[in-house]
Design a protein around this motif. Structure first.
Motif, PDB file in Angstrom:
ATOM      1  N   ASP A  47       0.813  -1.232   0.000  1.00 27.69           N
ATOM      2  CA  ASP A  47       0.000   0.000   0.000  1.00 27.69           C
ATOM      3  C   ASP A  47       0.840   1.273   0.000  1.00 27.69           C
ATOM      4  OD1 ASP A  47      -2.344  -1.634   0.188  1.00 27.69           O
ATOM      5  OD2 ASP A  47      -1.917  -1.875   2.332  1.00 27.69           O
ATOM      6  N   THR A  49       1.388   4.153  -2.179  1.00 25.38           N
ATOM      7  CA  THR A  49       0.931   4.893  -3.355  1.00 25.38           C
ATOM      8  C   THR A  49       1.908   6.025  -3.617  1.00 25.38           C
ATOM      9  OG1 THR A  49      -1.281   4.409  -2.551  1.00 25.38           O
ATOM     10  CG2 THR A  49      -1.110   5.954  -4.373  1.00 25.38           C
ATOM     11  N   SER A 131       8.200  -1.044  -7.957  1.00 29.91           N
ATOM     12  CA  SER A 131       6.882  -0.563  -7.546  1.00 29.91           C
ATOM     13  C   SER A 131       5.844  -1.073  -8.542  1.00 29.91           C
ATOM     14  CB  SER A 131       6.907   0.968  -7.534  1.00 29.91           C
ATOM     15  OG  SER A 131       5.615   1.509  -7.482  1.00 29.91           O
ATOM     16  N   ARG A 133       2.558  -0.656 -10.332  1.00 29.53           N
ATOM     17  CA  ARG A 133       1.556   0.369 -10.649  1.00 29.53           C
ATOM     18  C   ARG A 133       0.314  -0.266 -11.268  1.00 29.53           C
ATOM     19  NH1 ARG A 133       4.650   5.127 -10.604  1.00 29.53           N
ATOM     20  NH2 ARG A 133       6.375   4.714  -9.183  1.00 29.53           N
ATOM     21  N   TRP A 252       0.476  -1.241  -5.896  1.00 26.14           N
ATOM     22  CA  TRP A 252       1.179  -0.373  -4.945  1.00 26.14           C
ATOM     23  C   TRP A 252       2.021  -1.132  -3.935  1.00 26.14           C
ATOM     24  CZ3 TRP A 252       1.590   3.937  -7.250  1.00 26.14           C
ATOM     25  CH2 TRP A 252       0.521   4.412  -8.034  1.00 26.14           C
TER      26      TRP A 252
END
Ligand SMILES: [Fe+2]
Length: 292
Positions: A47, A49, A131, A133, A252
């Motif tokens: 999580d 972002t 990461s 996305r 995320w």
């Protein structure tokens, strides 16, 4: 909030909680992450972002960014992401899917072979940060193999045999094993093989590890077929399920791994759907052996 790390695999991998990486880290946070990396070698954050700028800022707090030059065949004018971000998606500059027969896509398929990022550089990478996305709906897991545990499990005779061996690494070896054999003169110069020790010692913990990678295609002083069979055998040993963690991505997630002690690979996924993964890389700070 304080940083907490929970081990989620029998031999390595920590899951981190209590940290928002979009915000500047305290010195204590940086120390906790580095200590976690030294111990677990892979850290999983959920999580998170973040924008590309935030990912780069977070990465810089762990060390200088690696210069990505010479790591791909994509020309600067065809890049989708800003300098400092490594694009490991299946997307082109316009954001659409790469064509099936595109050379860029073929090159990226090399990431499905077990490797250590930038082992083809004279000074190879320290950490990679990936990461998620856009997560692909089918497949696309990333797998990590612990090269310390693999080294520890070798018998004494094999350890003695490989102790001082030096390998030659090049993107042309990994891509060549997939049948990509045509390179321009410029690419050949860019992908010239570099030398890396086969056994590395971690600078902080002193733990030894196998430095394997699909980019390794030769061993100095050894006939090539003999070298390739040895590398293949060691890779089979090192990637047994007991040494492997499978990361199933959620949007995320951010995963950091230590390329000095890990190999990784991405598994096949649905290429007709996007997979947008963005990597930043912390530069290494030392050669593993002298070049010639
Ligand atoms: Fe990679």
């Amino acid at each position: 909030m304080t940083v907490a790390i929970r081990q989620i695999h029998p031999v390595f991998v920590g899951e981190v909680s209590g940290l928002d990486i979009a915000r500047p880290l305290s010195p204590e946070d940086v120390t906790a992450i580095d200590a976690g990396m030294d111990r677990y070698a892979v850290l999983v954050f959920h999580d998170q972002t973040i924008t590309d700028e935030q990912q780069m800022a977070f990465t810089r707090q762990l060390g200088p960014l690696e210069n990505a030059r010479g790591g791909n065949i994509t020309k600067p004018e065809d890049r989708r992401l800003t300098v400092g971000m490594n694009d490991v998606s299946n997307l082109g500059k316009d954001g659409g899917l790469l064509e099936r027969d595109s050379r860029q896509r073929a090159f990226n398929i090399g990431n499905m072979l077990w490797h250590s990022d930038s082992s083809y550089r004279v000074i190879p990478a320290k950490y990679s940060l990936l990461s998620a996305r856009v997560v692909n709906p089918k497949g696309g897991n990333t797998e990590y193999a612990d090269m310390r545990a693999a080294y520890d499990a070798l018998d004494a005779a094999t350890r003695a045999e490989i102790e001082d061996l030096v390998c030659e690494h090049s993107l042309m070896y990994s891509r060549g094993s997939l049948g990509m054999l045509d390179y321009s003169e410029e690419e050949r110069a860019m992908f010239r093989p570099v030398r890396q020790r086969l056994v590395r010692t971690h600078p902080v913990t002193g733990r030894r590890s196998l430095y394997l990678s699909s980019h390794a295609g030769a061993i100095v002083g050894m006939p090539m077929p003999e070298a390739r069979i040895l590398l293949r055998e060691l890779t089979e040993h090192a990637t047994q399920p007991k040494f492997v963690y499978i990361h199933r991505w959620r949007p995320w997630d951010l995963v950091i791994w230590d390329n000095r002690q890990m190999m990784h690979r991405v598994r096949r996924y649905d290429e007709r759907q996007p997979r947008d993964m963005r990597r930043t890389t912390v530069a290494g700070d030392a050669v593993t052996t002298l070049q010639v």
